[in-house]
Design an enzyme around this catalytic site. Sequence first.
Site, short mmCIF file in Angstrom:
data_model
loop_
_atom_site.label_atom_id
_atom_site.label_comp_id
_atom_site.label_asym_id
_atom_site.label_seq_id
_atom_site.Cartn_x
_atom_site.Cartn_y
_atom_site.Cartn_z
N ARG A 20 -13.61 31.91 18.50
CA ARG A 20 -13.26 31.17 19.71
C ARG A 20 -14.43 31.11 20.70
NH1 ARG A 20 -10.04 31.66 24.78
NH2 ARG A 20 -8.65 29.85 24.87
N VAL A 23 -10.35 24.39 26.28
CA VAL A 23 -9.87 25.17 25.15
C VAL A 23 -8.57 25.80 25.64
CG1 VAL A 23 -10.34 27.05 23.54
CG2 VAL A 23 -12.22 25.63 24.38
N SER A 24 -7.46 25.35 25.09
CA SER A 24 -6.16 25.74 25.62
C SER A 24 -5.92 27.24 25.47
CB SER A 24 -5.04 24.98 24.89
OG SER A 24 -5.19 23.60 25.07
N ALA A 25 -4.97 27.75 26.25
CA ALA A 25 -4.63 29.17 26.20
C ALA A 25 -4.14 29.53 24.80
CB ALA A 25 -3.57 29.49 27.23
#
Length: 408
Positions: A43, A75-77
């Site tokens: 990530r 970048v989504s949770a």
Amino acid sequence: MTTQTTPEAADITALREALVNTLRQQGDIRSDRVADAFRAVPRHIFAPQASLAEAYADDAVITKTNDRGHPLSSVSAPWVQARMLELSGLGPGMRALELGSGGYNAALLAEVVGENGEVVSVDIDPEVTDRASRLLAQTGYNDRVTVRCTDGTYGAGEPAPDGGFDAIVVTAQAPDIPPAWTAQLARSGRLVVPLSFRGIHQVFSFAHEDGHLVSRGQTRCGFVGMQGDNRHGGHAIDLSDGDLRLGLNDDQQADGAALRTALASGQRSTIWTGVALRGNEGVLPSLDLWLVSTLSPCARVYASSRGVERGLSGWTIAAAATWEGGTLAYLTIRPEADGFELGVHAYGPDREGLAARLADRIRAWDDGGYRGTVEPVARVYPAGTPDDQLAPGQVIDNRYSRLVIALS
């Protein structure tokens, strides 16, 4: 996919494993295949502006803003990405379409469907797709993910594979379900989409049923809005010098002048319901869904900090509202010993009656066992579907579809 060779490799592995453990404990990850995907994808490579701790925190990382500082891409949770992957039903060898690119989620999808699967990721913004392509190449996923720059309103941008996609995962807040999404979804597939309606943001997993889509699962969410032909519409009515606004969908209307007159009069009725929120109970999303499913019209009022200081609202976040002619009623709160009590403020000629009606709805939610457990069924029909062909429920008319929300 990639093997870390830097001195930080052990720390990165530990951070990744800690994130997986957190998501497992929270119930966001339920399957080994999703857990393994989060372990495999680096990530931090997709969030280079963040520290390692920030990259592996359970929070979103903004990657692009507009000139006013509002997020355009992120970048989504991890928690919401994990829940959406679980809702998608994807597995080895399947085909996935991601609408709203960025790279990281596409890499997670690639891990879930495996080397014999297929992932297509599209975005309308060439800067976003260029960035996604570069980072996917850097992490070794470029041969497993096809990135296209196109308006996701129309799906894959090219003909869908024979039989359609096994899952379409939308990673931007959508106000509507365009026909291309339904057409490109396999008959047994799942459309996972963060849907906005009546001021609510909820992820639904839709499946085909008798010529329309029906929800088979859901979760809460928060995403940046879609761009292109499926961008958000709606309008807001200023009710009191910018300190209280009524937000409406395109299919809703209200007499703004009459409501402003009601607020300006200062004549208000307030009912305290006896329904309490305890500490961090977090049941307001459940109440919001209950009200949308059982109350018409229903929308949201938004108060500024000055509006709170003026006593117009109990908080600055959105609150459920209903109206009739020149009368408006909406939720408020006040502190009590170990939490807050829900109440209703109402202005206008029928303020006592409308306040009582909304207060009764709140008590019905509390008394009826719906507290914290409301999961309405959403059905999506093509625009123009006659009323007698719709399932019972609250109907929301959009550009591309007719959305019906009901408790069952």
